[in-house]
Scaffold this active site. Structure first.
Site, short mmCIF file in Angstrom:
data_model
loop_
_atom_site.label_atom_id
_atom_site.label_comp_id
_atom_site.label_asym_id
_atom_site.label_seq_id
_atom_site.Cartn_x
_atom_site.Cartn_y
_atom_site.Cartn_z
N SER A 11 0.82 -1.21 0.00
CA SER A 11 0.00 0.00 0.00
C SER A 11 0.86 1.26 0.00
O SER A 11 2.02 1.25 0.42
CB SER A 11 -0.92 0.02 1.22
OG SER A 11 -1.80 -1.08 1.21
N ALA A 12 0.26 2.34 -0.46
CA ALA A 12 0.95 3.63 -0.46
C ALA A 12 1.30 4.04 0.97
O ALA A 12 0.52 3.82 1.90
CB ALA A 12 0.07 4.69 -1.11
#
Length: 414
Positions: free
Chosen positions: A76-77
């Site tokens: 994930s970012a």
């Protein structure tokens, strides 16, 4: 692509510091999360990415896809990971369960709980589990227990947990998560509601849970026994409604006919702001609301407006007439925008007026962050304690209510 093997440790440290500096203030608000993200070498968990990509705060790194190209697992970012860690409020000595593993977030959790705490990370995919174990050991975080199991049932061996943090899109809160949570514990989960997902920080509240904060997010779908098929109602080629969490009684034929009728446009004088908050309000303010989607091709043909490309809340009338939101820049401002309404069908004026009333009500009373109260009630719980949109789930229900605030409305620019 240049990989991390072509860069030295100093470059990684410089980029890591820059990433944390960028995230400071929003979403990072605590020294603990800042220190953890400044310490863990993110690039070691993303060898598929270049060093620059690994430390871009809004970049997601896909790791595994299915035969159709759908992403099954990803790193994930960093922006989203920091957001959820702040929501979780993890402290030294806590026991934490992470659902959905990629290694990096588990390492951050290990930094946050310290040597007296413990982190368990679970994933259903044995390839992802082995990958996480390998990279955690390489980065020096071999105290994390990485378990291969279906997260629908949690990990009883490590319970009870002070925090459960979910890093996959969840259609529900399984009973096992509630059972394995301590009495004053917190669950941070990307909960899917009527086709949209919000990362919600839930605290115990009697037999159920109550939200402390929620934020816009996007994750890969849950796999295993907790998976949920997304339900769509096709209106035309490239046009459909998302109809999750309720049983539609819509007249499909009437909707199809309304879709082909000339549109009417109305501008009710409501501000356009905080679109994710507005979206949640609209979807949970009427049982006749559903997300309307259209392909770019149908938009280019002029069938529907551009707001439908990613999905926009649509109000469906009893006769198949429907209305949805558009926006435009205010004529007297270079920065501000206002909401408009497009409506189709024989009762277009009526549904447009109803939609406009909802837009004005939101702008006047709920134009702020965390305006909603979101409760989760397990199946055995009593009737919802307050009025609100009740969204049925497999294991219980979600109740979304909007307590009115008498203060001055306002929010971040959209």
């Amino acid at each position: 692509m240049t990989t991390v093997r072509d860069h030295d440790v100093d470059d990684a440290a410089r980029l890591r510091t820059a990433m944390v500096d960028e995230l400071r203030g929003d979403p990072i608000t605590s020294d603990a999360v800042a220190k953890a993200m400044a310490t863990v070498p993110r690039h070691l968990f993303a060898p598929e990415a270049s060093l620059d990509e690994a430390y871009e705060s809004n970049t997601t790194v896909p790791v595994k896809r299915n035969s159709d190209g759908l992403t099954l697992s990803s790193l994930s970012a960093a922006h989203l990971q920091a957001t959820m860690l702040e929501q979780a409020d993890i402290r030294f000595g806590m026991r934490v369960l992470e659902i959905g593993t990629m290694g990096y977030n588990a390492a951050l959790l290990q930094e946050l709980v310290g040597p007296t705490g413990h982190v368990t990370s679970v994933d259903i995919d044995p390839d992802i589990v082995e990958r996480a174990r390998t990279y955690l050991a390489h980065a020096g975080y071999d105290r994390v227990d990485v378990v291969c199991a279906d997260a629908e049932y949690g990990v009883p061996a490590g319970a009870p947990y002070d925090r459960i943090i979910v890093t996959v899109e969840s259609p529900d809160i399984p009973p096992a998560w509630l059972k394995q949570l301590t009495g004053d514990g917190r669950i941070v989960a990307p909960l899917r509601m009527k086709g949209v997902t919000r990362s919600i920080a839930f605290d115990r509240d009697g037999a159920g849970l109550v939200s402390r904060s929620y934020r816009l997010c996007h994750f890969v779908p849950m796999q295993g026994d907790g998976a949920h098929d997304r339900q769509r109602l096709k209106l035309d080629t490239g046009v459909y409604l998302t109809i999750e969490d309720f049983k539609p009684t819509f007249d499909v034929t009437a909707l199809q006919q309304a879709l082909q009728s000339p549109p009417m446009e109305d501008w009710p004088g409501a501000a356009f702001d905080l679109p994710d908050e507005l979206e949640l309000y609209l979807l949970t303010s009427s049982p006749q609301m559903a997300l309307l989607h259209a392909s770019q091709e149908r938009i280019d043909e002029g069938l529907l407006a551009a707001s439908t490309r990613l999905g926009v809340p649509a109000l469906i009338g009893d006769d198949g007439s429907f209305a949805y939101r558009i926006k435009r820049q205010r004529q007297d401002s270079d920065d501000d925008f206002e909401c408009g309404v497009i409506a189709h069908g024989p009762a277009a004026e009526d549904v447009a007026a109803q939609y406009g009333q909802l837009l004005r009500r939101w702008a006047e009373h709920f134009r702020r962050r965390d305006a909603a109260s979101i409760r989760y009630l397990p199946a055995q719980a009593a009737t919802p304690p307050e009025p609100g949109a009740v969204l049925p789930k497999r294991h219980g229900s979600v109740v979304v209510s909007w307590p009115q605030n008498s203060g001055t409305p306002g929010g971040d620019p959209a």
